[in-house]
Design a protein around this motif. Structure first.
Motif, short mmCIF file in Angstrom:
data_model
loop_
_atom_site.label_atom_id
_atom_site.label_comp_id
_atom_site.label_asym_id
_atom_site.label_seq_id
_atom_site.Cartn_x
_atom_site.Cartn_y
_atom_site.Cartn_z
N MET A 1 0.86 -1.18 0.00
CA MET A 1 0.00 0.00 0.00
C MET A 1 0.91 1.24 0.00
O MET A 1 1.84 1.32 0.78
CB MET A 1 -0.90 -0.02 1.24
CG MET A 1 -1.82 1.17 1.31
SD MET A 1 -2.89 1.25 2.78
CE MET A 1 -3.82 -0.23 2.66
N THR A 2 0.55 2.19 -0.83
CA THR A 2 1.33 3.42 -0.91
C THR A 2 0.96 4.37 0.23
O THR A 2 -0.10 4.21 0.86
CB THR A 2 1.09 4.13 -2.25
OG1 THR A 2 -0.27 4.57 -2.29
CG2 THR A 2 1.39 3.21 -3.43
N THR A 3 1.80 5.34 0.48
CA THR A 3 1.52 6.32 1.53
C THR A 3 0.22 7.08 1.26
O THR A 3 -0.61 7.23 2.16
CB THR A 3 2.70 7.29 1.69
OG1 THR A 3 3.86 6.53 2.05
CG2 THR A 3 2.42 8.33 2.76
N PRO A 4 0.00 7.57 0.03
CA PRO A 4 -1.28 8.24 -0.22
C PRO A 4 -2.48 7.33 0.03
O PRO A 4 -3.50 7.79 0.57
CB PRO A 4 -1.19 8.65 -1.69
CG PRO A 4 0.27 8.75 -1.98
CD PRO A 4 0.91 7.68 -1.13
N ASP A 5 -2.36 6.07 -0.36
CA ASP A 5 -3.46 5.14 -0.10
C ASP A 5 -3.71 4.98 1.40
O ASP A 5 -4.87 4.97 1.85
CB ASP A 5 -3.17 3.76 -0.70
CG ASP A 5 -3.30 3.73 -2.21
OD1 ASP A 5 -3.89 4.69 -2.78
OD2 ASP A 5 -2.82 2.77 -2.83
N ALA A 6 -2.65 4.87 2.18
CA ALA A 6 -2.79 4.73 3.63
C ALA A 6 -3.47 5.95 4.24
O ALA A 6 -4.35 5.83 5.10
CB ALA A 6 -1.42 4.49 4.27
N ILE A 7 -3.07 7.13 3.77
CA ILE A 7 -3.70 8.36 4.27
C ILE A 7 -5.17 8.40 3.88
O ILE A 7 -6.04 8.74 4.69
CB ILE A 7 -2.96 9.61 3.72
CG1 ILE A 7 -1.53 9.67 4.27
CG2 ILE A 7 -3.71 10.89 4.09
CD1 ILE A 7 -0.65 10.69 3.57
N GLY A 8 -5.48 8.03 2.65
CA GLY A 8 -6.87 8.01 2.18
C GLY A 8 -7.73 7.03 2.96
O GLY A 8 -8.87 7.35 3.33
N TRP A 9 -7.20 5.85 3.24
CA TRP A 9 -7.96 4.87 4.02
C TRP A 9 -8.14 5.32 5.46
O TRP A 9 -9.21 5.12 6.04
CB TRP A 9 -7.31 3.49 3.95
CG TRP A 9 -7.58 2.80 2.65
CD1 TRP A 9 -6.66 2.48 1.70
CD2 TRP A 9 -8.84 2.38 2.15
NE1 TRP A 9 -7.29 1.88 0.63
CE2 TRP A 9 -8.63 1.80 0.88
CE3 TRP A 9 -10.15 2.43 2.64
CZ2 TRP A 9 -9.66 1.27 0.11
CZ3 TRP A 9 -11.17 1.90 1.87
CH2 TRP A 9 -10.93 1.33 0.63
N ALA A 10 -7.12 5.95 6.02
CA ALA A 10 -7.25 6.47 7.39
C ALA A 10 -8.31 7.57 7.43
O ALA A 10 -9.14 7.63 8.34
CB ALA A 10 -5.91 7.01 7.88
#
Length: 101
Positions: A1-10
Motif C-alpha cells: 500500500m502506498t503512503t497516499p493510499d494509507a492516508i486516504g484509508w485512514a
C-alpha cells in the motif's frame, strides 16, 4: 500500500467514525481530524478539489469548536445553560403580538 493510499484509508475510517459519534464536541474533533487527513491526502496527490473542500470543512469545524468554547466560557457560573426562552413582553402583553411587531 502506498503512503497516499494509507492516508486516504485512514481519512475514510475517521470520516466513517464520525457517523458513530453522538456528542457534539467529539463530533467536531472527529470532523477536524478527518478533514486534516483528507487535506493531507489532497496535498500529497496535488488534487485541488480535495484540498479546497477540506480547507472549507476544516475551517467550519474549527470555527464551530471555537464558537462552542467561547459560548461555554461566557456562560453563567451557576452551570445553567443560556436561556432560549422567548423575549419578555410588556406587562400583560401577548407574546405573539410582541413578536409580530
Amino acid at each position: 500500500m502506498t503512503t497516499p493510499d494509507a492516508i486516504g484509508w485512514a481519512a475514510t475510517a475517521v470520516f466513517t467514525a464520525s457517523y458513530l459519534t453522538r456528542e457534539q464536541a467529539r463530533l467536531r474533533r472527529v470532523q477536524m481530524a478527518g478533514a486534516t487527513l483528507w487535506l493531507t491526502y489532497g496535498l500529497v496527490l496535488q488534487a485541488p478539489p480535495v484540498i479546497g473542500s477540506n480547507i472549507l470543512v476544516l475551517s467550519a469545524a474549527c470555527w464551530a469548536e471555537y464558537r462552542h468554547r467561547r459560548d461555554r466560557d461566557s456562560a453563567p457560573a451557576s452551570g445553567t445553560a443560556p436561556s432560549t426562552a422567548a423575549p419578555a413582553t410588556e406587562a400583560g402583553g401577548d407574546r405573539r403580538a410582541a413578536e409580530a411587531a
